[in-house]
Write a protein that holds these residues in place. Structure first.
Motif, PDB file in Angstrom:
ATOM      1  N   ALA A  38      -7.663  -3.701   8.591  1.00 10.89           N
ATOM      2  CA  ALA A  38      -6.959  -2.437   8.795  1.00 10.89           C
ATOM      3  C   ALA A  38      -5.874  -2.590   9.850  1.00 10.89           C
ATOM      4  N   PHE A  39      -6.182  -3.352  10.899  1.00  9.65           N
ATOM      5  CA  PHE A  39      -5.186  -3.540  11.961  1.00  9.65           C
ATOM      6  C   PHE A  39      -3.996  -4.344  11.449  1.00  9.65           C
ATOM      7  N   GLU A  40      -4.272  -5.481  10.814  1.00  7.64           N
ATOM      8  CA  GLU A  40      -3.184  -6.367  10.412  1.00  7.64           C
ATOM      9  C   GLU A  40      -2.363  -5.797   9.265  1.00  7.64           C
ATOM     10  N   SER A  41      -2.950  -4.925   8.465  1.00  9.12           N
ATOM     11  CA  SER A  41      -2.198  -4.332   7.357  1.00  9.12           C
ATOM     12  C   SER A  41      -1.142  -3.346   7.833  1.00  9.12           C
ATOM     13  N   GLY A  42      -1.326  -2.825   9.038  1.00  9.41           N
ATOM     14  CA  GLY A  42      -0.370  -1.869   9.575  1.00  9.41           C
ATOM     15  C   GLY A  42      -0.602  -0.432   9.159  1.00  9.41           C
ATOM     16  N   VAL A  43      -1.697  -0.171   8.428  1.00 10.08           N
ATOM     17  CA  VAL A  43      -1.934   1.206   7.987  1.00 10.08           C
ATOM     18  C   VAL A  43      -2.194   2.146   9.163  1.00 10.08           C
ATOM     19  N   TRP A  44      -2.623   1.572  10.307  1.00  8.56           N
ATOM     20  CA  TRP A  44      -2.797   2.361  11.524  1.00  8.56           C
ATOM     21  C   TRP A  44      -1.887   1.855  12.638  1.00  8.56           C
ATOM     22  N   SER A  45      -1.929   0.569  12.912  1.00 11.78           N
ATOM     23  CA  SER A  45      -1.107   0.010  13.993  1.00 11.78           C
ATOM     24  C   SER A  45       0.377   0.145  13.694  1.00 11.78           C
ATOM     25  N   GLY A  46       0.737   0.200  12.422  1.00 11.15           N
ATOM     26  CA  GLY A  46       2.139   0.291  12.042  1.00 11.15           C
ATOM     27  C   GLY A  46       2.712   1.688  12.075  1.00 11.15           C
ATOM     28  N   LEU A  47       1.859   2.693  12.266  1.00  9.29           N
ATOM     29  CA  LEU A  47       2.355   4.064  12.385  1.00  9.29           C
ATOM     30  C   LEU A  47       3.058   4.250  13.723  1.00  9.29           C
ATOM     31  N   THR A  48       3.931   5.221  13.798  1.00  4.59           N
ATOM     32  CA  THR A  48       4.538   5.539  15.082  1.00  4.59           C
ATOM     33  C   THR A  48       3.494   6.245  15.953  1.00  4.59           C
ATOM     34  N   PRO A  49       3.647   6.200  17.275  1.00  5.54           N
ATOM     35  CA  PRO A  49       2.713   6.939  18.139  1.00  5.54           C
ATOM     36  C   PRO A  49       2.641   8.430  17.787  1.00  5.54           C
TER      37      PRO A  49
END
Length: 256
Positions: A38-49
């Motif tokens: 989930a982290f590396e896919s960017g589905v959460w980490s890739g969102l803007t703050p």
């Protein structure tokens, strides 16, 4: 994965009133993999703050709307009054909102650093801060709802993913909260809740880069967990880990 379950006991009656899955090391390996993916896919980490804040504030709203259900679950399993637990949930939900807002509006994700003044130090210097990866957290039994939400919010508002281990005597609120997180739009693998036997697997998982444990004291975390932590730290025979262990004992936070 192992298919085992454990009973949740009402301390007032000594009787079981619920049954939950009992995790093993295969479960924690799967949880860490899901969190890493989930982290590396960017589905959460890739969102803007700002995007993450919107979801986290909606998550806090859902927690507050389900106060009665969560409070009853923790009251039955740790003996606290429903009104006291409800007050803690209100405070914890507001903590989630506040941290989400500050992460989106006040935290310096990127900033310019002044150059030295030398004619040779031309151009600009910038610092960019990013989510660090998969986090692990242990929530104790005394205020399980609040401790879980504090750890969840600190990790997730900054774009990280999390594996949470609730106390084996009070796992219900964490499971309810995880369900609400999914309803709020936190993606699959963003928040993972695992049970009693998974601690060693969490600590061995080399993908986990940060561990949040507060407070790790033998009267808050079970004796079993406390000595399991002690044994694992003893076998991590490096100066950095020993320094981290000292910090853990004093402040309850360990960087692994």
């Amino acid at each position: 994965m192992g298919g085992k379950t454990m009973q949740v006991i009402d301390p007032g009656t000594g009787q079981a009133f619920a049954e939950v899955p009992l995790g093993d090391e295969r479960d924690v390996d799967a949880a860490v993999r899901a969190a890493r993916e989930a982290f590396e896919s960017g589905v959460w980490s890739g969102l803007t703050p700002q995007q993450r804040a919107e979801i986290m504030i909606g998550f806090a709203d859902l927690v507050e709307a389900h106060t009665g259900q969560i409070a009853m679950a923790d009251s039955r399993s740790n003996g606290g009054t429903v009104s006291w637990i409800g007050g803690g949930l209100w405070a914890a939900a507001n903590t989630v909102r506040n941290l989400a807002w500050y992460a989106a509006n006040k935290f310096a994700w990127e900033e310019e650093i002044a150059v030295s003044g030398s004619v040779y130090a031309f151009g600009e210097h910038r610092v960019r801060r990013e989510p660090i990866g998969v986090c692990a957290a242990i929530a104790p039994w005394n205020v399980p709802h609040m401790m879980a939400l504090w750890k969840i919010s600190h990790a997730l508002v900054m774009g990280n993913t999390l594996v949470l281990k609730p106390a084996s005597t009070t796992p219900l609120s964490a499971l309810i909260i995880a369900s609400l997180a999914s309803q709020a739009g936190i993606p699959k693998g963003g928040l993972n809740v695992k049970g009693k036997t998974v601690l060693a697997g969490v600590w061995r998982a080399v993908w986990i880069v940060f561990v949040l444990i507060w407070p790790v004291l033998k009267w808050v975390v079970s004796i079993e967990v406390f000595f399991q932590l002690l044994r694992m730290m003893y076998h991590w025979n490096t100066p950095g880990v020993h320094a981290g262990w000292t910090f853990l004992l004093h402040f309850g936070v360990l960087t692994a």
